[in-house]
Design a protein around this motif. Structure first.
Motif, PDB file in Angstrom:
ATOM      1  N   LEU A  65      11.292   6.448  30.635  1.00 37.90           N
ATOM      2  CA  LEU A  65      12.048   6.122  29.806  1.00 37.90           C
ATOM      3  C   LEU A  65      13.586   6.710  30.721  1.00 37.90           C
ATOM      4  CD1 LEU A  65      10.988   8.101  26.714  1.00 37.90           C
ATOM      5  CD2 LEU A  65      11.256   5.247  27.169  1.00 37.90           C
ATOM      6  N   VAL A  67      16.336   8.250  30.611  1.00 38.07           N
ATOM      7  CA  VAL A  67      17.320   9.192  29.904  1.00 38.07           C
ATOM      8  C   VAL A  67      18.765   9.854  29.675  1.00 38.07           C
ATOM      9  CG1 VAL A  67      18.403  10.827  27.863  1.00 38.07           C
ATOM     10  CG2 VAL A  67      15.495  10.001  27.526  1.00 38.07           C
ATOM     11  N   TYR A  69      23.157  11.836  29.321  1.00 40.52           N
ATOM     12  CA  TYR A  69      23.609  12.218  28.102  1.00 40.52           C
ATOM     13  C   TYR A  69      25.294  10.914  27.823  1.00 40.52           C
ATOM     14  CZ  TYR A  69      19.392  14.082  26.985  1.00 40.52           C
ATOM     15  OH  TYR A  69      17.939  14.861  26.539  1.00 40.52           O
ATOM     16  N   GLU A  95      15.975   1.773  29.567  1.00 43.29           N
ATOM     17  CA  GLU A  95      17.363   2.905  29.692  1.00 43.29           C
ATOM     18  C   GLU A  95      17.535   3.800  28.141  1.00 43.29           C
ATOM     19  OE1 GLU A  95      20.958   2.445  32.041  1.00 43.29           O
ATOM     20  OE2 GLU A  95      19.545  -0.069  32.549  1.00 43.29           O
ATOM     21  N   VAL A  96      17.331   4.971  27.954  1.00 43.28           N
ATOM     22  CA  VAL A  96      18.289   5.277  27.038  1.00 43.28           C
ATOM     23  C   VAL A  96      19.285   6.981  26.969  1.00 43.28           C
ATOM     24  CG1 VAL A  96      17.142   6.891  24.742  1.00 43.28           C
ATOM     25  CG2 VAL A  96      15.603   5.458  25.781  1.00 43.28           C
ATOM     26  N   THR A  98      21.702   8.552  25.235  1.00 41.89           N
ATOM     27  CA  THR A  98      21.387   9.516  24.080  1.00 41.89           C
ATOM     28  C   THR A  98      22.531  10.234  24.003  1.00 41.89           C
ATOM     29  OG1 THR A  98      19.387   9.712  24.738  1.00 41.89           O
ATOM     30  CG2 THR A  98      20.641  11.251  23.223  1.00 41.89           C
ATOM     31  N   ILE A 137      16.492  14.460  21.388  1.00 37.83           N
ATOM     32  CA  ILE A 137      15.701  14.305  22.200  1.00 37.83           C
ATOM     33  C   ILE A 137      16.794  15.373  23.232  1.00 37.83           C
ATOM     34  CG2 ILE A 137      16.215  12.853  24.416  1.00 37.83           C
ATOM     35  CD1 ILE A 137      15.682  10.162  21.988  1.00 37.83           C
TER      36      ILE A 137
END
Length: 185
Positions: A65, A67, A69, A95-96, A98, A137
């Motif tokens: 992952l 991540v 922000y 890809e996350v 968040t 997360i």
């Protein structure tokens, strides 16, 4: 309406979106290394429009992952992706993005549409945006240094076996390759 007027309205809307996104962000959370812990349950939506339950929908094999922000984290994510491709790392990579806060959640359709505009359609399934569960997360990894991606290798059970949040570093790719091999056993 003239083309110039539409551009002006679009620019104003984009500026308002940026302002709302910045003002809706919470204070940074202290960095923390979650290695050895299970990734928290979170529901996101791929850019294809499919609901994805993390980590449940990734269980059974290792997954990486990436991540982010804030939008500026994309630069770091792209460097990790290039390093992974060059090293021919064989692991499912997601890809996350968040995005915490009420206002970004309300504008999720607009934000996701903007991401679709910059990502080839064949990769939309590998981008899972998390809005509602973003705080879980964020608490899991911390958000200090938001321009750095959080790189989390999960084993087949969803446990973090490798973690890095200090920015892309090419010398770490062989270490990550080894970790992927161990996570696959």
């Amino acid at each position: 309406m003239s083309k110039l007027a539409r551009v002006g309205i679009g620019a104003a809307a984009l500026a308002l979106l940026g302002l709302l996104t910045v003002t809706s962000c919470s204070s940074p959370l202290p960095r923390r290394d979650p290695t050895g812990e299970l990734f928290p349950a979170a529901v996101g939506k791929s850019l294809e429009g499919e609901e994805v339950a993390l980590p449940n929908d990734l269980l059974g094999e290792p997954a990486l992952l990436l991540v982010g922000y804030v939008q500026d984290a994309q630069f770091d994510i792209d460097r990790w992706l290039l390093g992974l491709i060059q090293a021919q790392v064989a692991v499912r990579t997601v890809e996350v993005p968040t995005v915490r806060g009420l206002v970004p959640g309300l504008l999720s359709g607009t934000i996701d549409e903007g991401m679709r505009g910059g990502i080839p359609e064949r990769f939309w399934g590998d981008v899972v945006t998390v809005y509602g569960d973003a705080a879980e997360i964020a608490r899991f990894t911390g958000t200090e240094g938001p321009r750095n991606a959080r790189v989390l290798l999960l084993d087949a059970q969803g446990r973090v076996t490798w973690f890095h949040d200090q920015g892309y570093a090419a010398p770490l790719i062989p270490e990550l390759v080894d970790a992927v091999g161990r996570a696959g056993r």
